[in-house]
Scaffold this motif. Structure first.
Motif, PDB file in Angstrom:
ATOM      1  N   SER A 269       5.362   6.220  -5.467  1.00 58.23           N
ATOM      2  CA  SER A 269       6.455   7.185  -5.385  1.00 58.23           C
ATOM      3  C   SER A 269       6.385   8.160  -6.552  1.00 58.23           C
ATOM      4  CB  SER A 269       7.794   6.455  -5.409  1.00 58.23           C
ATOM      5  OG  SER A 269       8.018   5.897  -6.696  1.00 58.23           O
ATOM      6  N   ASP A 270       7.274   9.159  -6.550  1.00 60.77           N
ATOM      7  CA  ASP A 270       7.238  10.173  -7.597  1.00 60.77           C
ATOM      8  C   ASP A 270       7.617   9.615  -8.961  1.00 60.77           C
ATOM      9  OD1 ASP A 270       9.936   9.820  -6.887  1.00 60.77           O
ATOM     10  OD2 ASP A 270      10.451  11.868  -7.467  1.00 60.77           O
ATOM     11  N   GLU A 271       8.170   8.409  -8.992  1.00 58.51           N
ATOM     12  CA  GLU A 271       8.522   7.787 -10.264  1.00 58.51           C
ATOM     13  C   GLU A 271       7.346   7.004 -10.866  1.00 58.51           C
ATOM     14  OE1 GLU A 271      11.810   5.333  -9.303  1.00 58.51           O
ATOM     15  OE2 GLU A 271      13.193   6.982  -8.930  1.00 58.51           O
ATOM     16  N   CYS A 272       6.261   6.891 -10.120  1.00 52.22           N
ATOM     17  CA  CYS A 272       5.174   5.998 -10.530  1.00 52.22           C
ATOM     18  C   CYS A 272       3.949   6.708 -11.077  1.00 52.22           C
ATOM     19  CB  CYS A 272       4.755   5.128  -9.337  1.00 52.22           C
ATOM     20  SG  CYS A 272       6.053   4.019  -8.752  1.00 52.22           S
ATOM     21  N   ALA A 273       3.896   8.028 -11.028  1.00 50.94           N
ATOM     22  CA  ALA A 273       2.718   8.741 -11.515  1.00 50.94           C
ATOM     23  C   ALA A 273       3.109  10.179 -11.830  1.00 50.94           C
ATOM     24  CB  ALA A 273       1.594   8.699 -10.489  1.00 50.94           C
ATOM     25  N   PHE A 274       2.206  10.905 -12.426  1.00 54.88           N
ATOM     26  CA  PHE A 274       2.451  12.297 -12.787  1.00 54.88           C
ATOM     27  C   PHE A 274       2.026  13.214 -11.645  1.00 54.88           C
ATOM     28  CE2 PHE A 274      -1.584  10.763 -14.413  1.00 54.88           C
ATOM     29  CZ  PHE A 274      -2.493  11.672 -13.889  1.00 54.88           C
TER      30      PHE A 274
ATOM     31  N   CYS B 193      16.744   4.500   0.869  1.00 50.82           N
ATOM     32  CA  CYS B 193      15.981   3.298   1.203  1.00 50.82           C
ATOM     33  C   CYS B 193      15.485   3.245   2.642  1.00 50.82           C
ATOM     34  CB  CYS B 193      16.801   2.032   0.880  1.00 50.82           C
ATOM     35  SG  CYS B 193      17.256   1.877  -0.862  1.00 50.82           S
ATOM     36  N   ASN B 194      15.068   4.403   3.181  1.00 55.04           N
ATOM     37  CA  ASN B 194      14.514   4.360   4.529  1.00 55.04           C
ATOM     38  C   ASN B 194      13.705   5.620   4.802  1.00 55.04           C
ATOM     39  OD1 ASN B 194      13.939   3.284   6.999  1.00 55.04           O
ATOM     40  ND2 ASN B 194      15.900   3.785   7.941  1.00 55.04           N
ATOM     41  N   ALA B 195      12.878   5.516   5.796  1.00 56.64           N
ATOM     42  CA  ALA B 195      12.145   6.633   6.379  1.00 56.64           C
ATOM     43  C   ALA B 195      11.926   6.255   7.831  1.00 56.64           C
ATOM     44  CB  ALA B 195      10.821   6.862   5.663  1.00 56.64           C
TER      45      ALA B 195
ATOM     46  N   ALA C 242      16.456   9.484  -3.304  1.00 53.98           N
ATOM     47  CA  ALA C 242      16.517   8.297  -4.149  1.00 53.98           C
ATOM     48  C   ALA C 242      17.956   7.795  -4.246  1.00 53.98           C
ATOM     49  CB  ALA C 242      15.979   8.625  -5.542  1.00 53.98           C
ATOM     50  N   GLY C 243      18.096   6.500  -4.492  1.00 56.25           N
ATOM     51  CA  GLY C 243      19.412   5.893  -4.631  1.00 56.25           C
ATOM     52  C   GLY C 243      19.409   4.490  -4.088  1.00 56.25           C
ATOM     53  N   GLY C 244      20.407   3.708  -4.451  1.00 57.79           N
ATOM     54  CA  GLY C 244      20.504   2.342  -3.969  1.00 57.79           C
ATOM     55  C   GLY C 244      19.360   1.467  -4.427  1.00 57.79           C
ATOM     56  N   GLY C 245      18.753   1.825  -5.572  1.00 51.46           N
ATOM     57  CA  GLY C 245      17.619   1.065  -6.069  1.00 51.46           C
ATOM     58  C   GLY C 245      16.290   1.498  -5.505  1.00 51.46           C
ATOM     59  N   CYS C 246      16.262   2.551  -4.666  1.00 49.18           N
ATOM     60  CA  CYS C 246      15.030   3.026  -4.037  1.00 49.18           C
ATOM     61  C   CYS C 246      14.670   4.417  -4.543  1.00 49.18           C
ATOM     62  CB  CYS C 246      15.191   3.077  -2.520  1.00 49.18           C
ATOM     63  SG  CYS C 246      15.566   1.479  -1.763  1.00 49.18           S
TER      64      CYS C 246
ATOM     65  N   SER D 227      -4.013  -1.934  -0.930  1.00 46.99           N
ATOM     66  CA  SER D 227      -3.450  -2.891   0.030  1.00 46.99           C
ATOM     67  C   SER D 227      -1.935  -2.872   0.040  1.00 46.99           C
ATOM     68  CB  SER D 227      -3.940  -4.306  -0.291  1.00 46.99           C
ATOM     69  OG  SER D 227      -3.439  -4.747  -1.540  1.00 46.99           O
ATOM     70  N   ILE D 228      -1.315  -2.483  -1.085  1.00 39.52           N
ATOM     71  CA  ILE D 228       0.148  -2.469  -1.172  1.00 39.52           C
ATOM     72  C   ILE D 228       0.682  -1.227  -0.475  1.00 39.52           C
ATOM     73  CG2 ILE D 228       2.132  -2.335  -2.715  1.00 39.52           C
ATOM     74  CD1 ILE D 228       0.583  -3.952  -4.735  1.00 39.52           C
ATOM     75  N   LEU D 229       1.620  -1.420   0.412  1.00 37.84           N
ATOM     76  CA  LEU D 229       2.236  -0.324   1.136  1.00 37.84           C
ATOM     77  C   LEU D 229       3.525   0.094   0.450  1.00 37.84           C
ATOM     78  CD1 LEU D 229       0.931   0.843   3.725  1.00 37.84           C
ATOM     79  CD2 LEU D 229       0.280  -1.544   3.350  1.00 37.84           C
ATOM     80  N   ALA D 230       3.696   1.405   0.250  1.00 33.94           N
ATOM     81  CA  ALA D 230       4.915   1.978  -0.323  1.00 33.94           C
ATOM     82  C   ALA D 230       5.166   1.471  -1.744  1.00 33.94           C
ATOM     83  CB  ALA D 230       6.120   1.699   0.575  1.00 33.94           C
ATOM     84  N   ASN D 231       4.141   1.579  -2.574  1.00 34.30           N
ATOM     85  CA  ASN D 231       4.274   1.170  -3.970  1.00 34.30           C
ATOM     86  C   ASN D 231       5.383   1.979  -4.645  1.00 34.30           C
ATOM     87  OD1 ASN D 231       3.665  -0.081  -6.393  1.00 34.30           O
ATOM     88  ND2 ASN D 231       2.102   1.435  -6.937  1.00 34.30           N
ATOM     89  N   GLY D 232       6.349   1.304  -5.273  1.00 32.14           N
ATOM     90  CA  GLY D 232       7.444   1.971  -5.944  1.00 32.14           C
ATOM     91  C   GLY D 232       8.624   2.306  -5.056  1.00 32.14           C
ATOM     92  N   PHE D 233       8.559   1.963  -3.786  1.00 33.76           N
ATOM     93  CA  PHE D 233       9.643   2.275  -2.850  1.00 33.76           C
ATOM     94  C   PHE D 233      10.974   1.697  -3.351  1.00 33.76           C
ATOM     95  CE2 PHE D 233      12.248   1.955   0.928  1.00 33.76           C
ATOM     96  CZ  PHE D 233      11.844   2.979   1.756  1.00 33.76           C
ATOM     97  N   LEU D 234      10.916   0.480  -3.869  1.00 32.90           N
ATOM     98  CA  LEU D 234      12.128  -0.201  -4.347  1.00 32.90           C
ATOM     99  C   LEU D 234      12.320  -0.034  -5.855  1.00 32.90           C
ATOM    100  CD1 LEU D 234      11.816  -3.487  -2.268  1.00 32.90           C
ATOM    101  CD2 LEU D 234      13.209  -1.487  -1.758  1.00 32.90           C
TER     102      LEU D 234
END
Length: 637
Positions: free
Chosen positions: A26-31, A155-157, A169-173, A217-224
């Motif tokens: 997600s945008d919080e996980c990299a530049f 927390c959805n798409a 973003a919100g609700g921990g996502c 292998s990880i799907l949606a890294n940083g989603f939560l």
């Protein structure tokens, strides 16, 4: 003077880029760094232009012009729910002077990042899919597909059949418009245009988009909100069959594909990703229904095959078989020798008997001469008689079904052994699966209905509601809610449970919907049995979106006494390969179920047994009855 160079000085040399989140998170996980925005919309003096695949374009013109660049393009339109429009940049440009538009250059908030991330990853996924399957239905020519971002929830798409949608973003996502989440949602669209259902297949298949494009292998890294974790993991040991939730069970398919990548050389190997991508993308349109089953393994082998015979191996047979076997999804074993009936198995056997040719050839083993046999019986039970095949020279043999009474029915299969004593059969799964052929002199077609005209059948049931009543109609071309997208025989119309606009609420609700044929004969003065053929569609999953899926059935029954008593011909569902969509052709001999008569009736019963929101769709097409004729005159048939 070079004329090309002279006129180039009066053009606008434009590049469009967007600052995009790097990696698979997600945008919080990299530049963010600038990347080209392919096919992006550029407007000059009221005229619309589009950049190329590298985000560049040369626009004709001279002097100074006001030029606008938008975060939308030829193939995708970004709708930003946060600011109610499409972000754009307008600049005064001078011809002959190159200019680069930089979207999200300030990189100050999730909303602008979501615009660029969604746009670039949607185009990246589309281009990737078309690079492996240029003829994928609809997508190659589809323009301005809707991508809705920064929706006012968390927390959805989701994919709704006409657009892909992402939350703030919100609700921990995190904001959900990023990398493999976008690839996943567009994967639902790829599956939809191929005519398949969604369900566990749609979720797992869409995850395959993500792992192949990100090589993670990880799907949606940083989603939560945790940049070291995601929603699902393709590096798993899920086993077939899986009966959990559709997102959880989807990992069965992504696990197979992840192990396939590993077997091919791993994510660091471009060749491994290339081969796995080609097999996955091209397999989508071979699939029907919503379930993940070993049929998918066969689809992968079919795409990999290079000689129209997967049973003699494919270029990547071993690695495909191993990857899917790890998840109890093994495909067919390689045939040791090939057994074929060059002209097709007999559909009708004369009372005087019938000869037909058989071909036996070596594949991965050697045929043992003298072991080829025709195994047959009359009726549906009892032991088989084994008769040697007669050599005709080379790999060709003759098989002989003996004389028997008209009106009987043969069941048979071919067997042969290798020099190592291993037996192969045709059909491959014999004697569980057999060839059938009635004994007679000819077929007489009594009725054949393609439902372009009304045959006078009746619809009943579903009391208290008109939803789900059987009626003749034209399928509307989509299968989002489990109804057929087309009829079976191409004539245009079929019987369906409920008529209405595309993907509307026409399914069977709160009871059973019964379609009953008009009376037909299975006998005449020269025949005493009949063959009935029909095409059947059934989906109890709502195309993967219905509540309480895979808990209802469709029953097919026959009566030979005008409806006084009934015998079951087949029951489809609640959970099998035919209960999640797809047309299947069925043929049976009336005498296998009841004594043939002139008062035969059939009925098709689709039920919604529980008030749990199930979405039940069924259809019938290409119904025919053929009398098995016996010539009593003593003349040849």
């Amino acid at each position: 003077m070079n004329c090309d160079s002279y006129f180039l000085d009066f053009d606008f040399d434009v590049e469009v880029r967007g600052h995009t989140t790097q990696g698979d998170g997600s945008d919080e996980c990299a530049f963010e760094i600038p990347e080209p925005m392919p096919y992006a919309r550029v407007i000059v003096d009221g005229m619309t232009y589009y950049t190329d695949a590298n985000g560049q374009i040369m626009i004709p013109g001279s002097g100074d012009q006001e030029v606008t660049s938008e975060v939308s393009g030829r193939f995708f339109t970004i709708n930003d729910d946060f600011d109610g429009g499409v972000s754009s940049i307008t600049a005064e440009l001078t011809s002959g002077q190159p200019y680069t538009f930089e979207h999200n250059a300030l990189n100050q908030n999730e909303y602008d990042r979501a615009e660029v991330n969604a746009y670039i990853w949607a185009n990246r996924t589309r281009d990737w899919a078309l690079s492996y399957f240029p003829d994928i239905p609809e997508i190659a020519d589809q323009e301005f597909f809707q991508v809705n971002i920064n929706l006012g929830s968390n927390c959805n798409a989701f994919y709704d059949g006409a657009s892909i949608n992402f939350y703030t973003a919100g609700g921990g996502c995190s904001n959900t418009a990023f990398s493999d989440v976008v690839a996943h949602e567009y994967g639902h669209h790829m599956i939809s245009v191929c005519g398949s259902g969604q369900g566990q297949y749609g979720e797992g298949g869409s995850d395959c988009n993500g792992i192949l494009l990100t090589r993670e292998s990880i799907l949606a890294n940083g989603f939560l909100g945790d940049c070291g974790d995601g929603l699902r993991n393709a590096d798993n040991d899920y086993q077939y069959p899986c009966s959990g939730g559709i997102h959880d069970c989807g990992q069965l398919l992504s696990g197979c594909v992840w192990d396939l990548i590993t077997n091919l050389g791993g994510v660091e190997s471009d060749a491994a990703i290339d081969t796995a991508s080609r097999l996955w993308v091209n397999s989508i349109c071979l699939h029907t229904g919503t379930q993940i089953t070993p049929d998918i393994t066969i689809d992968f082998m079919t795409i990999d095959d290079d000689d129209s015979n997967i049973y003699n191996g494919t270029p990547n047979y071993d690695v495909i078989q191993d990857a899917f076997t790890q998840h109890n999804m093994a495909g067919p074993e390689l045939a040791l020798i090939n057994i074929a009936i060059p002209n097709g198995a007999p559909r009708l056997v004369s009372p005087a008997g019938r000869d037909f040719n058989v071909r036996i050839s070596d594949i991965t083993a050697t045929y043992a001469p003298g072991t080829g046999r025709l195994n047959y019986r009359t009726g549906n039970t009892g032991s088989f008689v084994a008769a040697d095949l007669t050599p005709l020279g080379g790999d060709l043999f003759s098989a002989s079904l003996p004389a028997t009474s008209c009106g009987e029915n043969f069941q048979f299969f071919i067997s042969a052994e290798t020099t190592e004593g291993e037996e192969e059969t045709l059909p491959i799964n014999a004697p569980g699966v057999l060839f059938d052929a009635p004994v007679g002199d000819a077929f007489e077609t009594i009725v054949t209905w393609d439902f372009e005209t009304n045959p006078g059948w009746s619809s009943s049931g579903v009391s208290g509601t008109t939803f789900g009543e059987w009626a003749i109609g034209t399928p509307c071309g989509t299968t989002t809610r489990g109804a057929p997208g087309t009829d079976f025989d191409g004539s245009g119309q079929c019987y369906m449970t409920g008529l209405g606009t595309c993907d509307s609420n026409t399914d069977v609700d709160d009871g059973c919907s019964v379609l009953t044929t008009s009376v037909f004969s299975a006998v005449n003065e020269n025949g005493n049995d009949a063959i009935v053929t029909y095409a059947l569609w059934y989906d109890n999953t709502g195309g993967g979106i219905g509540a309480d899926p895979s808990n209802d059935i469709l029953e097919v029954d026959i009566s030979t006494d005008g409806g006084a008593t009934w015998r079951n011909v087949e029951t489809v569902g609640p959970l099998d390969v035919r209960s999640s969509g797809g047309w299947f052709l069925v043929t049976f001999q009336v005498s296998a179920y009841a004594t043939p008569s002139e008062e035969c009736i059939m009925r098709f019963t689709a039920c919604d047994f529980e008030d749990e929101g199930s979405v039940i769709e069924a259809a019938v097409d290409m119904f025919s009855v053929e009398i098995i004729m016996c010539d009593d005159s003593g003349c040849p048939g």
